[in-house]
Design a protein around this motif. Structure first.
Motif: not given
Length: 75
Positions: A57-75
């Protein structure tokens, strides 16, 4: 216990309700991945007839393009 007929009936219901889904095989089960607004469901039909369901389930929070690096760093 559930079987192939139950899987087919479930898929028919998804189609009747116009839900988007896709099928995949994972381990020895058939997984139905359903996308609805704010949620993703993973429903696994197991060889022994059991069904396992996970909901994301999503909490509705929307991220911008900066989140791409976070996704790769975390996973």
């Amino acid at each position: 216990m559930y079987g192939l007929n139950d899987l087919i009936m479930f898929l028919n219901r998804l189609e009747e309700e116009k839900f988007y889904y896709r099928l995949t095989k994972i381990r020895d089960s058939i997984m139905v991945i359903v996308s609805v607004p704010g949620q993703k469901w993973e429903i696994e039909f197991m060889p022994d007839g059991s069904i396992e369901i996970e909901k994301y389930c999503s909490n509705g929070e929307i991220f911008d393009e900066r989140e791409i690096d976070v996704l790769f760093k975390e996973f």
